[in-house]
Design a protein around this motif. Structure first.
Motif, PDB file in Angstrom:
ATOM      1  N   UNK A 152       0.834  -1.205   0.000  1.00 52.39           N
ATOM      2  CA  UNK A 152       0.000   0.000   0.000  1.00 52.39           C
ATOM      3  C   UNK A 152       0.867   1.254   0.000  1.00 52.39           C
ATOM      4  N   UNK A 153       0.439   2.309  -0.701  1.00 55.36           N
ATOM      5  CA  UNK A 153       1.131   3.594  -0.573  1.00 55.36           C
ATOM      6  C   UNK A 153       1.069   4.051   0.885  1.00 55.36           C
ATOM      7  N   UNK A 154       2.067   4.810   1.354  1.00 54.38           N
ATOM      8  CA  UNK A 154       2.111   5.205   2.770  1.00 54.38           C
ATOM      9  C   UNK A 154       0.831   5.865   3.262  1.00 54.38           C
ATOM     10  N   UNK A 155       0.226   6.751   2.457  1.00 55.13           N
ATOM     11  CA  UNK A 155      -0.986   7.427   2.927  1.00 55.13           C
ATOM     12  C   UNK A 155      -2.124   6.429   3.125  1.00 55.13           C
ATOM     13  N   UNK A 156      -2.223   5.431   2.251  1.00 55.11           N
ATOM     14  CA  UNK A 156      -3.265   4.403   2.401  1.00 55.11           C
ATOM     15  C   UNK A 156      -2.967   3.526   3.614  1.00 55.11           C
ATOM     16  N   UNK A 157      -1.702   3.143   3.772  1.00 55.08           N
ATOM     17  CA  UNK A 157      -1.310   2.295   4.898  1.00 55.08           C
ATOM     18  C   UNK A 157      -1.580   2.982   6.228  1.00 55.08           C
ATOM     19  N   UNK A 158      -1.148   4.244   6.350  1.00 59.05           N
ATOM     20  CA  UNK A 158      -1.327   4.975   7.606  1.00 59.05           C
ATOM     21  C   UNK A 158      -2.803   5.184   7.932  1.00 59.05           C
ATOM     22  N   UNK A 159      -3.578   5.539   6.917  1.00 59.60           N
ATOM     23  CA  UNK A 159      -5.002   5.800   7.135  1.00 59.60           C
ATOM     24  C   UNK A 159      -5.739   4.517   7.489  1.00 59.60           C
ATOM     25  N   UNK A 160      -5.391   3.432   6.818  1.00 57.18           N
ATOM     26  CA  UNK A 160      -6.024   2.144   7.127  1.00 57.18           C
ATOM     27  C   UNK A 160      -5.710   1.726   8.557  1.00 57.18           C
ATOM     28  N   UNK A 161      -4.456   1.900   8.983  1.00 55.70           N
ATOM     29  CA  UNK A 161      -4.093   1.531  10.352  1.00 55.70           C
ATOM     30  C   UNK A 161      -4.857   2.378  11.364  1.00 55.70           C
ATOM     31  N   UNK A 162      -4.976   3.672  11.105  1.00 58.11           N
ATOM     32  CA  UNK A 162      -5.736   4.550  12.023  1.00 58.11           C
ATOM     33  C   UNK A 162      -7.185   4.081  12.112  1.00 58.11           C
TER      34      UNK A 162
END
Length: 269
Positions: A152-162
């Motif tokens: 996942x792109x970082x923005x998708x990864x970070x948002x999904x984790x949140x």
């Protein structure tokens, strides 16, 4: 979202993508006093978390005011108030959500944002791959999900984790409990299964919103999406961590193929 960390864009495309996938992470993980000899996993997120303000504010508001709200995400909201909040965020205003906002309005806003993203939170080009993990079992399923999350792109990864951290917290308050004085604290009735049913179609989309057949999932796909999101909620703590072994393999390969990247990482440390 946010800009990538430091001057990562100055590096070549391949190197940039690899670093985005496997960052050396948060400052505390690079601290010189970190206990030696222990194999501590490194988290997947870069130093600067790339989570849209609207997602973080909605999750924080619901964590503070909505965990005991029965049927959160299933009770209707005010379309007018939700639209007003959405327009304020769209204009870049510093929207402050407090106890005066209805939790149902904020919950609806969060679902709308995820549903209407230009590319879904789990990108459409990975839709089939994520869906295929529903037929797997045990460690193989979790290992495959983890490797897909690394793509996942970082923005998708970070948002999904949140989002997953928030959903796990909601699920922990699904059942009623009692305070020290014996008073009942009502549960919100939103189990992991219920949450996966609500959010699955919003974060895993085969077609763009508005396109022909968008939202018209067959039963098999719907069931698979729900199962995949359940696994992500239940195991998000471990799925988003890069093992020391994998971290070592990546750094060893970089040392052989892109020594300038090693220099970059050491300078940042």
């Amino acid at each position: 979202g946010a800009m990538s960390v430091d001057s990562i864009t100055d590096l070549s495309d391949n190197t940039s993508k690899l670093l985005e996938a496997l960052q050396l992470s948060h400052p505390h993980e690079l601290h010189p006093r970190r206990s030696r000899g222990k194999k501590k996993p490194l988290s997947l997120n870069p130093i600067t978390l790339q989570v849209p303000r609207i997602v973080d504010r909605c999750c924080t508001h619901l964590e503070m005011h909505g965990l005991q709200t029965v049927g959160i995400f299933r009770v209707g909201s005010s379309k007018k108030r939700v639209q007003q909040l959405r327009e304020e965020f769209d204009r870049g205003l510093d929207v402050f959500l407090d106890e005066h906002q209805s939790v149902h309005d904020v919950a609806a806003l969060l679902k709308e944002f995820l549903r209407d993203m230009p590319d879904s939170l789990i990108p459409r080009d990975l839709y089939g791959a994520f869906l295929s993990t529903a037929s797997m079992e045990g460690p193989a399923q979790l290992d495959t999900l983890q490797l897909l999350l690394f793509l996942l792109p970082p923005c998708h990864s970070d948002t999904l984790l949140r989002l997953l951290r928030f959903l796990a917290k909601v699920a922990r308050h699904a059942e009623s409990s009692w305070d020290p004085k014996g008073h009942e604290i009502p549960g919100n009735k939103m189990t992991v299964s219920n949450l996966a049913t609500v959010f699955g179609p919003n974060i895993m989309q085969k077609e763009k919103p508005g396109e022909k057949d968008a939202g018209a999932l067959n039963f098999e796909d719907s069931a698979a999406i729900i199962l995949v999101l359940q696994r992500l909620i239940d195991h998000h703590h471990s799925l988003f961590m890069v093992s020391p072994e994998m971290q070592c393999d990546v750094l060893r390969r970089l040392f052989q193929t892109d020594p300038d990247v090693i220099e970059y990482l050491l300078r940042r440390k």
